[in-house]
Design a protein around this motif. Structure first.
Motif, PDB file in Angstrom:
ATOM      1  N   TYR A 191       0.820  -1.208   0.000  1.00  0.00           N
ATOM      2  CA  TYR A 191       0.000   0.000   0.000  1.00  0.00           C
ATOM      3  C   TYR A 191       0.860   1.267   0.000  1.00  0.00           C
ATOM      4  CZ  TYR A 191      -4.099   2.881   0.973  1.00  0.00           C
ATOM      5  OH  TYR A 191      -5.110   3.801   0.874  1.00  0.00           O
ATOM      6  N   GLN A 192       1.902   1.306   0.811  1.00  0.00           N
ATOM      7  CA  GLN A 192       2.678   2.533   1.008  1.00  0.00           C
ATOM      8  C   GLN A 192       3.814   2.723   0.009  1.00  0.00           C
ATOM      9  OE1 GLN A 192       1.527   4.658   3.035  1.00  0.00           O
ATOM     10  NE2 GLN A 192       0.167   3.415   4.325  1.00  0.00           N
ATOM     11  N   LEU A 193       4.390   1.629  -0.475  1.00  0.00           N
ATOM     12  CA  LEU A 193       5.568   1.750  -1.327  1.00  0.00           C
ATOM     13  C   LEU A 193       5.303   2.542  -2.620  1.00  0.00           C
ATOM     14  CD1 LEU A 193       8.540   1.038  -1.446  1.00  0.00           C
ATOM     15  CD2 LEU A 193       7.937  -1.078  -2.649  1.00  0.00           C
ATOM     16  N   PRO A 194       4.183   2.331  -3.320  1.00  0.00           N
ATOM     17  CA  PRO A 194       3.943   3.141  -4.529  1.00  0.00           C
ATOM     18  C   PRO A 194       3.931   4.642  -4.254  1.00  0.00           C
ATOM     19  CG  PRO A 194       2.477   1.254  -4.512  1.00  0.00           C
ATOM     20  CD  PRO A 194       3.133   1.293  -3.170  1.00  0.00           C
ATOM     21  N   PHE A 195       3.376   5.040  -3.093  1.00  0.00           N
ATOM     22  CA  PHE A 195       3.376   6.460  -2.743  1.00  0.00           C
ATOM     23  C   PHE A 195       4.803   6.971  -2.575  1.00  0.00           C
ATOM     24  CE2 PHE A 195      -0.903   5.553  -0.514  1.00  0.00           C
ATOM     25  CZ  PHE A 195      -1.593   5.767  -1.689  1.00  0.00           C
ATOM     26  N   ALA A 196       5.612   6.200  -1.872  1.00  0.00           N
ATOM     27  CA  ALA A 196       6.998   6.609  -1.645  1.00  0.00           C
ATOM     28  C   ALA A 196       7.751   6.739  -2.964  1.00  0.00           C
ATOM     29  CB  ALA A 196       7.692   5.598  -0.726  1.00  0.00           C
ATOM     30  N   ILE A 197       7.525   5.795  -3.863  1.00  0.00           N
ATOM     31  CA  ILE A 197       8.206   5.854  -5.170  1.00  0.00           C
ATOM     32  C   ILE A 197       7.757   7.080  -5.952  1.00  0.00           C
ATOM     33  CG2 ILE A 197       8.436   4.688  -7.400  1.00  0.00           C
ATOM     34  CD1 ILE A 197       8.242   2.021  -5.906  1.00  0.00           C
ATOM     35  N   ALA A 198       6.472   7.387  -5.922  1.00  0.00           N
ATOM     36  CA  ALA A 198       5.962   8.560  -6.640  1.00  0.00           C
ATOM     37  C   ALA A 198       6.588   9.840  -6.097  1.00  0.00           C
ATOM     38  CB  ALA A 198       4.441   8.620  -6.527  1.00  0.00           C
ATOM     39  N   GLU A 199       6.731   9.935  -4.778  1.00  0.00           N
ATOM     40  CA  GLU A 199       7.367  11.117  -4.183  1.00  0.00           C
ATOM     41  C   GLU A 199       8.829  11.222  -4.617  1.00  0.00           C
ATOM     42  OE1 GLU A 199       6.042  13.472  -2.459  1.00  0.00           O
ATOM     43  OE2 GLU A 199       4.136  12.698  -1.734  1.00  0.00           O
ATOM     44  N   LEU A 200       9.512  10.098  -4.669  1.00  0.00           N
ATOM     45  CA  LEU A 200      10.919  10.101  -5.105  1.00  0.00           C
ATOM     46  C   LEU A 200      11.040  10.501  -6.568  1.00  0.00           C
ATOM     47  CD1 LEU A 200      12.228   6.865  -3.337  1.00  0.00           C
ATOM     48  CD2 LEU A 200      12.713   9.240  -2.718  1.00  0.00           C
ATOM     49  N   ILE A 201      10.077  10.076  -7.386  1.00  0.00           N
ATOM     50  CA  ILE A 201      10.084  10.465  -8.805  1.00  0.00           C
ATOM     51  C   ILE A 201       9.949  11.987  -8.930  1.00  0.00           C
ATOM     52  CG2 ILE A 201       8.754  10.352 -10.949  1.00  0.00           C
ATOM     53  CD1 ILE A 201       8.083   7.445 -10.261  1.00  0.00           C
TER      54      ILE A 201
END
Length: 397
Positions: free
Chosen positions: A124-134
């Motif tokens: 659930y949380q990892l996609p959000f973190a990746i989007a922020e890093l992008i």
């Protein structure tokens, strides 16, 4: 209404306000598409609050939970598109679409897992973190390092770290095994509070970046002559001041002043539109012929100036002669083909640190005046102007 639901309501209202702010401010921005993308992102993100309220009071948890996840992730990717417009770092549509599709599929796959498990939290949380890093990577890739840019990168990285930390804390403190029990937990209250702080901070910083861009454009426009496209006197003075303030500024520098010959006759005979074409042509010629580090300006009317850093008077004189020859060969729109115009030039060097730039300008102006008085269509240096004045004084004596 419990604390978590109250914060969801606050987050929804904040997101709507940011949507309005970005729409309003985008109208003044040089890149309005960026502001519109940010406005759309906050509008879409606000839907997550509605979906989470639906989870609390309705029976279709799966659809509402999927809606909350997809709205937040889509909003983050929309912010990436907006950042791409603002920082001139285009997003890869295929990669982002693939990432969004894979993340949404993963969310559907983990729904039946209890919320307090590591795998559910990770998915659930990892996609959000990746989007922020992008998003942070886009700003870093742009090479811009103004204060607002650094703060925005820091906030995006902090938000990414917050999503990663939730993978651990949601398991450690258990937000509940279902979506409804999660909203009633203390963990949800803390998580929503922290998210609200980060959303507001990121939104304000994005607004600050756009406002700074608008202010920089306004300042730049106030220092540009709209007809010639060169600096005006204010812009010229500011840029020259920056050069002279450099610790290792290599002297001498050179000032070249230019004045069109019989320009009033052009306006009177062929009209001001034709005169404007002459001004634009000379401005274009200066931009094309001047060295990259030169500062070119239109002081007003038919008077132009060029500041040549780390250039002696002899080199400045040769540069002015080249301009004089090139200008005298130009044809102008609005004037008969056979008509050719000329210009006179004055050249003066700024020899040492501490010498006021106004002295060099006045020296070049005196040389220009002598060139006009001596027949026009010529280049005079300060020394030659002084010598000519001395000869004239001796002749009169």
């Amino acid at each position: 209404m419990n604390g978590a639901l109250f914060l969801l309501t606050v987050n929804f209202l904040i997101a709507q306000l940011f949507c309005v702010f970005f729409l309003v401010i985008s109208r003044r921005s040089r890149i309005p598409a960026a502001g519109r993308w940010f406005a759309a992102a906050f509008a879409v993100a606000s839907l997550s609050a509605i979906f989470e309220v639906v989870i609390r009071y309705a029976d279709f948890d799966r659809l509402a939970s999927f809606g909350a996840f997809s709205s937040v992730l889509s909003a983050l990717l929309m912010i990436r598109v907006g950042l791409g417009r603002l920082y001139a770092v285009p997003s890869n549509v295929m990669v982002m679409t693939g990432f969004l599709g894979a993340s949404l599929t993963l969310n559907l796959m983990i729904y039946d897992l209890p919320r307090g498990t590591f795998y559910h939290s990770l998915g659930y949380q990892l996609p959000f973190a990746i989007a922020e890093l992008i998003c942070a990577a886009a700003i870093y890739q742009s090479g811009r390092r103004e204060t607002a840019d650094r703060i925005l990168i820091g906030l995006l990285l902090l938000t990414a770290a917050n999503f990663v930390s939730k993978i651990y804390f949601s398991v450690k403190f258990s937000g509940g095994s279902t979506a409804q029990s999660y909203l009633s937990s203390v963990y949800a209250l803390v998580s929503q509070s922290l998210s609200a702080v980060l959303v507001v901070s990121t939104g304000l910083t994005l607004l600050a970046v756009i406002v700074v861009e608008i202010m920089d454009d306004a300042k730049a426009n106030s220092e540009i002559d709209p007809l010639s496209g060169l600096f005006n006197r204010r812009g010229f003075n500011e840029r020259v001041k920056q050069v002279l303030a450099r610790p290792m500024s290599a002297y001498p520098h050179c000032v070249v002043l230019c004045d069109l010959d019989h320009f009033k006759a052009v306006n009177d005979t062929y009209g001001h539109a034709a005169g404007d074409q002459v001004i634009m042509s000379l401005g274009r010629m200066l931009r094309e012929h001047a060295p990259p580090e030169a500062i070119c300006a239109r002081f007003g009317g038919e008077e132009f100036a060029v500041f040549l850093p780390s250039t002696g008077e002899t080199t400045g004189y040769l540069f002015a002669q080249g301009l004089r020859n090139s200008f005298s060969a130009l044809a102008f729109e609005g004037l008969p083909d056979a008509v050719r115009l000329t210009a006179s030039f004055g050249v003066c060097a700024l020899d040492a640190a501490g010498d006021p730039i106004v002295d060099a300008i006045n020296g070049a102006d005196a040389a220009l005046y002598d060139a006009k008085k001596s027949g026009r269509n010529r280049v005079n240096r300060t020394g030659r102007a002084a010598a000519a004045n001395l000869e004239e004084w001796q002749a009169q004596a």
